[in-house]
Design a protein around this motif. Structure first.
Motif, PDB file in Angstrom:
ATOM      1  N   LEU A 138     -26.719 -10.786 -12.769  1.00 16.74           N
ATOM      2  CA  LEU A 138     -25.222 -11.545 -12.654  1.00 16.74           C
ATOM      3  C   LEU A 138     -24.328 -10.723 -13.389  1.00 16.74           C
ATOM      4  O   LEU A 138     -23.035 -10.795 -13.146  1.00 16.74           O
ATOM      5  CB  LEU A 138     -25.475 -13.158 -13.090  1.00 16.74           C
ATOM      6  CG  LEU A 138     -26.139 -13.943 -12.286  1.00 16.74           C
ATOM      7  CD1 LEU A 138     -26.655 -15.341 -13.127  1.00 16.74           C
ATOM      8  CD2 LEU A 138     -25.713 -14.355 -11.078  1.00 16.74           C
ATOM      9  N   GLU A 139     -24.728 -10.425 -14.572  1.00 21.42           N
ATOM     10  CA  GLU A 139     -23.787  -9.534 -15.341  1.00 21.42           C
ATOM     11  C   GLU A 139     -23.544  -8.174 -14.704  1.00 21.42           C
ATOM     12  O   GLU A 139     -22.211  -7.774 -14.531  1.00 21.42           O
ATOM     13  CB  GLU A 139     -24.535  -8.961 -16.629  1.00 21.42           C
ATOM     14  CG  GLU A 139     -24.646 -10.093 -17.575  1.00 21.42           C
ATOM     15  CD  GLU A 139     -25.368  -9.987 -18.812  1.00 21.42           C
ATOM     16  OE1 GLU A 139     -25.943  -8.848 -18.869  1.00 21.42           O
ATOM     17  OE2 GLU A 139     -26.299 -10.825 -19.420  1.00 21.42           O
ATOM     18  N   ASN A 140     -24.310  -7.711 -13.749  1.00 25.27           N
ATOM     19  CA  ASN A 140     -24.019  -6.562 -12.901  1.00 25.27           C
ATOM     20  C   ASN A 140     -23.057  -6.858 -11.921  1.00 25.27           C
ATOM     21  O   ASN A 140     -22.115  -6.121 -11.577  1.00 25.27           O
ATOM     22  CB  ASN A 140     -25.125  -5.891 -12.281  1.00 25.27           C
ATOM     23  CG  ASN A 140     -25.757  -4.891 -13.318  1.00 25.27           C
ATOM     24  OD1 ASN A 140     -25.255  -4.125 -14.111  1.00 25.27           O
ATOM     25  ND2 ASN A 140     -27.143  -5.017 -13.484  1.00 25.27           N
ATOM     26  N   LEU A 141     -23.316  -8.065 -11.348  1.00 26.24           N
ATOM     27  CA  LEU A 141     -22.467  -8.439 -10.196  1.00 26.24           C
ATOM     28  C   LEU A 141     -21.160  -8.973 -10.376  1.00 26.24           C
ATOM     29  O   LEU A 141     -20.086  -8.846  -9.491  1.00 26.24           O
ATOM     30  CB  LEU A 141     -23.122  -9.707  -9.268  1.00 26.24           C
ATOM     31  CG  LEU A 141     -24.428  -9.347  -8.430  1.00 26.24           C
ATOM     32  CD1 LEU A 141     -25.142 -10.604  -8.218  1.00 26.24           C
ATOM     33  CD2 LEU A 141     -23.994  -8.452  -7.219  1.00 26.24           C
ATOM     34  N   ALA A 142     -20.937  -9.307 -11.859  1.00 27.94           N
ATOM     35  CA  ALA A 142     -19.503  -9.554 -12.075  1.00 27.94           C
ATOM     36  C   ALA A 142     -18.681  -8.335 -12.305  1.00 27.94           C
ATOM     37  O   ALA A 142     -17.283  -8.758 -12.168  1.00 27.94           O
ATOM     38  CB  ALA A 142     -19.708 -10.392 -13.638  1.00 27.94           C
ATOM     39  N   VAL A 143     -19.104  -7.338 -12.363  1.00 30.53           N
ATOM     40  CA  VAL A 143     -18.296  -6.213 -12.635  1.00 30.53           C
ATOM     41  C   VAL A 143     -18.540  -4.872 -11.497  1.00 30.53           C
ATOM     42  O   VAL A 143     -17.868  -4.229 -11.253  1.00 30.53           O
ATOM     43  CB  VAL A 143     -18.714  -5.511 -13.893  1.00 30.53           C
ATOM     44  CG1 VAL A 143     -18.258  -6.327 -15.110  1.00 30.53           C
ATOM     45  CG2 VAL A 143     -20.040  -4.973 -14.144  1.00 30.53           C
ATOM     46  N   PHE A 144     -19.531  -5.191 -10.588  1.00 30.06           N
ATOM     47  CA  PHE A 144     -19.549  -4.243  -9.611  1.00 30.06           C
ATOM     48  C   PHE A 144     -20.192  -4.833  -8.325  1.00 30.06           C
ATOM     49  O   PHE A 144     -21.301  -5.408  -8.409  1.00 30.06           O
ATOM     50  CB  PHE A 144     -20.789  -3.110 -10.248  1.00 30.06           C
ATOM     51  CG  PHE A 144     -20.655  -1.903  -9.376  1.00 30.06           C
ATOM     52  CD1 PHE A 144     -19.567  -0.995  -9.106  1.00 30.06           C
ATOM     53  CD2 PHE A 144     -22.143  -1.714  -8.325  1.00 30.06           C
ATOM     54  CE1 PHE A 144     -19.885   0.166  -8.241  1.00 30.06           C
ATOM     55  CE2 PHE A 144     -22.317  -0.751  -7.578  1.00 30.06           C
ATOM     56  CZ  PHE A 144     -20.989   0.152  -7.575  1.00 30.06           C
TER      57      PHE A 144
END
Ligand SMILES: [Zn+2]
Ligand SMILES: [Zn+2]
Length: 269
Positions: A138-144
Protein backbone atom coordinates in the motif's frame (compact mmCIF):
# COMPACT_ATOMS: atom_id res chain seq x y z
CA UNK A 1 -0.91 -22.00 -26.91
CA UNK A 2 -0.18 -20.42 -23.55
CA UNK A 3 1.66 -17.17 -22.87
CA UNK A 4 4.21 -16.64 -20.08
CA UNK A 5 4.44 -13.06 -18.80
CA UNK A 6 7.00 -13.42 -16.03
CA UNK A 7 10.39 -14.74 -17.10
CA UNK A 8 14.01 -14.21 -16.13
CA UNK A 9 17.21 -15.04 -17.98
CA UNK A 10 20.88 -14.50 -17.20
CA UNK A 11 20.27 -10.73 -17.38
CA UNK A 12 18.75 -11.19 -13.91
CA UNK A 13 21.12 -11.56 -10.96
CA UNK A 14 19.54 -14.85 -9.86
CA UNK A 15 19.41 -16.67 -13.21
CA UNK A 16 22.10 -18.37 -15.25
CA UNK A 17 19.90 -19.27 -18.19
CA UNK A 18 20.97 -17.77 -21.51
CA UNK A 19 18.01 -15.97 -23.07
CA UNK A 20 18.26 -18.08 -26.21
CA UNK A 21 17.91 -21.32 -24.21
CA UNK A 22 14.78 -20.00 -22.59
CA UNK A 23 13.36 -19.11 -26.00
CA UNK A 24 14.21 -22.48 -27.54
CA UNK A 25 12.42 -24.22 -24.67
CA UNK A 26 9.43 -21.91 -25.10
CA UNK A 27 9.26 -22.81 -28.79
CA UNK A 28 9.62 -26.51 -27.98
CA UNK A 29 6.66 -26.27 -25.63
CA UNK A 30 4.55 -24.39 -28.15
CA UNK A 31 4.19 -21.14 -26.22
CA UNK A 32 2.55 -18.38 -28.22
CA UNK A 33 4.25 -15.49 -26.39
CA UNK A 34 7.13 -15.10 -23.95
CA UNK A 35 7.64 -11.83 -22.13
CA UNK A 36 11.01 -11.41 -20.41
CA UNK A 37 10.78 -9.46 -17.16
CA UNK A 38 14.35 -9.13 -15.89
CA UNK A 39 14.98 -7.92 -12.35
CA UNK A 40 15.59 -4.23 -11.75
CA UNK A 41 15.90 -3.79 -7.99
CA UNK A 42 17.61 -0.49 -7.26
CA UNK A 43 18.91 0.03 -3.72
CA UNK A 44 18.76 -3.67 -2.98
CA UNK A 45 20.15 -3.69 0.56
CA UNK A 46 21.11 -7.35 0.93
CA UNK A 47 23.59 -7.41 -1.94
CA UNK A 48 23.83 -4.01 -3.62
CA UNK A 49 23.68 -4.13 -7.40
CA UNK A 50 22.88 -7.85 -7.62
CA UNK A 51 19.49 -7.29 -9.24
CA UNK A 52 20.24 -4.30 -11.46
CA UNK A 53 19.86 -5.31 -15.07
CA UNK A 54 22.11 -3.75 -17.70
CA UNK A 55 19.17 -2.54 -19.74
CA UNK A 56 21.24 -1.66 -22.78
CA UNK A 57 22.71 -5.17 -23.21
CA UNK A 58 19.35 -6.68 -22.35
CA UNK A 59 17.64 -4.62 -25.07
CA UNK A 60 20.32 -5.45 -27.62
CA UNK A 61 20.14 -9.20 -27.02
CA UNK A 62 16.35 -9.11 -26.96
CA UNK A 63 16.19 -7.39 -30.37
CA UNK A 64 18.58 -9.95 -31.87
CA UNK A 65 16.52 -12.81 -30.50
CA UNK A 66 13.22 -11.30 -31.57
CA UNK A 67 14.44 -11.01 -35.12
CA UNK A 68 15.96 -14.48 -35.19
CA UNK A 69 12.85 -16.22 -33.90
CA UNK A 70 10.12 -13.95 -35.25
CA UNK A 71 8.50 -16.72 -37.28
CA UNK A 72 8.37 -19.12 -34.35
CA UNK A 73 7.31 -17.20 -31.26
CA UNK A 74 6.29 -13.73 -30.16
CA UNK A 75 8.90 -12.21 -27.82
CA UNK A 76 8.20 -9.20 -25.62
CA UNK A 77 10.43 -6.82 -23.69
CA UNK A 78 9.42 -6.41 -20.06
CA UNK A 79 10.85 -5.55 -16.69
CA UNK A 80 10.18 -6.48 -13.06
CA UNK A 81 10.77 -3.38 -10.95
CA UNK A 82 11.55 -3.97 -7.30
CA UNK A 83 9.45 -1.23 -5.74
CA UNK A 84 10.38 0.86 -2.72
CA UNK A 85 8.63 4.16 -2.02
CA UNK A 86 11.75 6.32 -2.27
CA UNK A 87 12.45 5.00 -5.79
CA UNK A 88 9.20 6.26 -7.34
CA UNK A 89 10.72 9.18 -9.24
CA UNK A 90 13.73 7.16 -10.44
CA UNK A 91 11.37 4.45 -11.72
CA UNK A 92 9.22 6.97 -13.57
CA UNK A 93 12.30 8.29 -15.37
CA UNK A 94 13.56 4.79 -16.11
CA UNK A 95 10.25 3.75 -17.68
CA UNK A 96 10.31 6.83 -19.87
CA UNK A 97 13.72 5.86 -21.22
CA UNK A 98 12.97 2.34 -22.49
CA UNK A 99 10.23 0.99 -24.78
CA UNK A 100 8.96 -1.78 -22.54
CA UNK A 101 5.99 -3.89 -23.57
CA UNK A 102 5.13 -4.81 -20.01
CA UNK A 103 6.05 -3.67 -16.49
CA UNK A 104 5.62 -5.71 -13.31
CA UNK A 105 5.96 -3.85 -10.02
CA UNK A 106 6.94 -6.17 -7.19
CA UNK A 107 7.73 -5.92 -3.50
CA UNK A 108 11.02 -7.67 -2.82
CA UNK A 109 12.25 -5.28 -0.14
CA UNK A 110 10.18 -4.14 2.82
CA UNK A 111 11.51 -1.35 4.99
CA UNK A 112 15.07 -2.19 4.00
CA UNK A 113 14.83 -6.00 4.24
CA UNK A 114 14.08 -8.79 1.77
CA UNK A 115 11.54 -11.26 3.29
CA UNK A 116 13.54 -13.96 1.50
CA UNK A 117 16.02 -13.73 4.41
CA UNK A 118 15.25 -14.80 8.03
CA UNK A 119 16.29 -11.38 9.39
CA UNK A 120 12.98 -9.95 8.18
CA UNK A 121 11.08 -12.15 10.68
CA UNK A 122 13.36 -11.63 13.67
CA UNK A 123 11.72 -10.13 16.71
CA UNK A 124 8.17 -10.26 15.35
CA UNK A 125 5.30 -12.68 15.02
CA UNK A 126 4.94 -14.21 11.58
CA UNK A 127 1.51 -12.59 11.14
CA UNK A 128 3.02 -9.23 12.01
CA UNK A 129 5.71 -9.73 9.35
CA UNK A 130 3.10 -10.69 6.78
CA UNK A 131 1.01 -7.63 7.64
CA UNK A 132 4.10 -5.47 7.30
CA UNK A 133 4.64 -6.91 3.83
CA UNK A 134 1.06 -6.12 2.74
CA UNK A 135 1.24 -2.64 4.25
CA UNK A 136 4.39 -1.95 2.26
CA UNK A 137 2.48 -2.73 -0.94
CA UNK A 138 0.00 0.00 0.00
CA UNK A 139 2.90 2.37 0.72
CA UNK A 140 4.26 1.70 -2.77
CA UNK A 141 0.88 2.14 -4.41
CA UNK A 142 0.43 5.49 -2.70
CA UNK A 143 3.44 6.97 -4.51
CA UNK A 144 3.84 4.93 -7.70
CA UNK A 145 1.24 3.55 -10.08
CA UNK A 146 3.03 3.29 -13.42
CA UNK A 147 3.33 -0.49 -13.49
CA UNK A 148 0.96 -2.64 -15.57
CA UNK A 149 0.48 -5.27 -12.85
CA UNK A 150 1.56 -5.85 -9.26
CA UNK A 151 3.62 -9.06 -9.06
CA UNK A 152 3.06 -11.98 -6.64
CA UNK A 153 1.30 -9.87 -3.97
CA UNK A 154 1.67 -12.57 -1.30
CA UNK A 155 5.32 -13.33 -2.10
CA UNK A 156 6.11 -13.16 1.63
CA UNK A 157 4.33 -16.46 2.36
CA UNK A 158 6.91 -18.32 0.29
CA UNK A 159 9.55 -17.54 2.90
CA UNK A 160 7.96 -17.03 6.35
CA UNK A 161 8.89 -19.43 9.20
CA UNK A 162 5.72 -21.47 8.58
CA UNK A 163 5.34 -20.52 4.91
CA UNK A 164 1.61 -20.51 4.07
CA UNK A 165 0.54 -22.94 6.81
CA UNK A 166 -1.40 -20.28 8.75
CA UNK A 167 -1.98 -17.92 5.85
CA UNK A 168 -5.36 -17.37 4.28
CA UNK A 169 -7.20 -14.58 2.53
CA UNK A 170 -9.57 -14.35 5.52
CA UNK A 171 -6.74 -13.83 8.01
CA UNK A 172 -5.51 -10.74 6.11
CA UNK A 173 -8.78 -9.75 4.49
CA UNK A 174 -8.67 -6.10 5.45
CA UNK A 175 -5.23 -5.43 3.99
CA UNK A 176 -5.69 -7.64 0.94
CA UNK A 177 -9.02 -5.98 0.14
CA UNK A 178 -7.41 -2.58 0.45
CA UNK A 179 -4.65 -3.65 -1.97
CA UNK A 180 -7.09 -5.14 -4.50
CA UNK A 181 -9.33 -2.07 -4.38
CA UNK A 182 -6.37 0.26 -4.83
CA UNK A 183 -5.20 -1.74 -7.86
CA UNK A 184 -8.62 -1.61 -9.46
CA UNK A 185 -9.02 2.11 -8.74
CA UNK A 186 -5.62 2.85 -10.27
CA UNK A 187 -6.21 0.57 -13.25
CA UNK A 188 -3.25 -1.63 -12.33
CA UNK A 189 -3.62 -5.35 -12.96
CA UNK A 190 -2.89 -8.31 -10.75
CA UNK A 191 -0.40 -11.03 -11.56
CA UNK A 192 -1.14 -14.74 -11.18
CA UNK A 193 2.31 -16.18 -10.47
CA UNK A 194 2.58 -19.97 -10.56
CA UNK A 195 5.91 -20.13 -8.70
CA UNK A 196 3.89 -20.83 -5.54
CA UNK A 197 3.42 -24.36 -6.91
CA UNK A 198 7.14 -24.61 -7.60
CA UNK A 199 7.88 -23.62 -3.98
CA UNK A 200 5.55 -26.36 -2.73
CA UNK A 201 2.87 -24.03 -1.39
CA UNK A 202 0.16 -25.94 -3.27
CA UNK A 203 -1.25 -22.60 -4.46
CA UNK A 204 -0.35 -19.85 -6.86
CA UNK A 205 0.65 -16.35 -5.64
CA UNK A 206 -1.74 -14.91 -4.80
CA UNK A 207 -3.98 -17.75 -3.67
CA UNK A 208 -7.25 -18.73 -5.31
CA UNK A 209 -9.28 -16.92 -2.63
CA UNK A 210 -7.48 -13.64 -3.37
CA UNK A 211 -7.95 -14.09 -7.12
CA UNK A 212 -11.63 -14.79 -6.57
CA UNK A 213 -11.98 -11.67 -4.44
CA UNK A 214 -10.25 -9.58 -7.11
CA UNK A 215 -12.76 -10.79 -9.71
CA UNK A 216 -15.64 -10.18 -7.29
CA UNK A 217 -14.51 -6.60 -6.75
CA UNK A 218 -14.51 -6.06 -10.51
CA UNK A 219 -10.81 -6.66 -11.25
CA UNK A 220 -10.30 -7.70 -14.86
CA UNK A 221 -6.62 -7.22 -15.67
CA UNK A 222 -4.90 -10.50 -14.84
CA UNK A 223 -1.60 -11.65 -16.36
CA UNK A 224 -0.15 -15.16 -16.00
CA UNK A 225 3.52 -15.81 -15.30
CA UNK A 226 5.71 -18.67 -14.12
CA UNK A 227 8.51 -16.49 -12.71
CA UNK A 228 10.79 -19.05 -14.37
CA UNK A 229 14.53 -18.53 -13.94
CA UNK A 230 15.58 -21.60 -15.98
CA UNK A 231 14.21 -23.40 -19.06
CA UNK A 232 12.65 -26.24 -17.04
CA UNK A 233 10.67 -23.69 -15.01
CA UNK A 234 8.95 -22.14 -18.03
CA UNK A 235 5.14 -22.20 -17.97
CA UNK A 236 5.26 -23.97 -14.59
CA UNK A 237 1.99 -25.87 -13.92
CA UNK A 238 0.21 -23.87 -16.62
CA UNK A 239 -2.09 -26.83 -17.30
CA UNK A 240 -3.89 -25.83 -14.10
CA UNK A 241 -4.62 -22.31 -15.35
CA UNK A 242 -7.80 -22.54 -17.49
CA UNK A 243 -9.89 -24.30 -14.83
CA UNK A 244 -8.35 -22.23 -12.05
CA UNK A 245 -9.30 -18.99 -13.81
CA UNK A 246 -12.84 -20.17 -14.44
CA UNK A 247 -13.29 -21.28 -10.84
CA UNK A 248 -12.10 -17.88 -9.65
CA UNK A 249 -14.61 -16.09 -11.86
CA UNK A 250 -12.46 -14.90 -14.78
CA UNK A 251 -13.62 -15.19 -18.37
CA UNK A 252 -10.51 -13.50 -19.77
CA UNK A 253 -6.79 -13.36 -19.13
CA UNK A 254 -4.63 -10.40 -20.13
CA UNK A 255 -1.53 -9.89 -22.23
CA UNK A 256 0.32 -6.61 -22.70
CA UNK A 257 1.99 -5.24 -25.77
CA UNK A 258 3.56 -1.78 -25.84
CA UNK A 259 2.04 -1.30 -22.39
CA UNK A 260 -1.54 -1.85 -23.66
CA UNK A 261 -3.73 -4.64 -22.25
CA UNK A 262 -5.40 -7.11 -24.59
CA UNK A 263 -7.94 -9.62 -23.31
CA UNK A 264 -8.22 -13.26 -24.44
CA UNK A 265 -10.91 -15.78 -23.52
CA UNK A 266 -9.73 -18.18 -20.81
CA UNK A 267 -10.41 -21.13 -23.16
CA UNK A 268 -7.59 -19.96 -25.45
CA UNK A 269 -4.91 -20.28 -22.76
ZN1 LIG B 1 9.57 -11.09 -8.01
ZN1 LIG C 1 10.42 -12.51 -10.97
Amino acid sequence: MAVDFHLHSAFSGDSEAPMEQMILEGIRRGLRTMCFTEHMDLDYPEEPGLFEVNTESYREKFLQMREKYQDQIELLFGIELGLQPHLAETHRNYLNEWPFDFVIGSSHVVHGKDPYYPAFYEGKEEAQAYREYFESILENLAVFDEMDVYGHIDYVVRYGPNKNQYYSYEAYRELLDEILKALIRKNIGLELNTAGYKYGLGHPNPTEAVLKRYAELGGEILTIGSDGHAPEQLAWDFRKIPSLLKECGFRYYTVFEERMPVFYPVETF
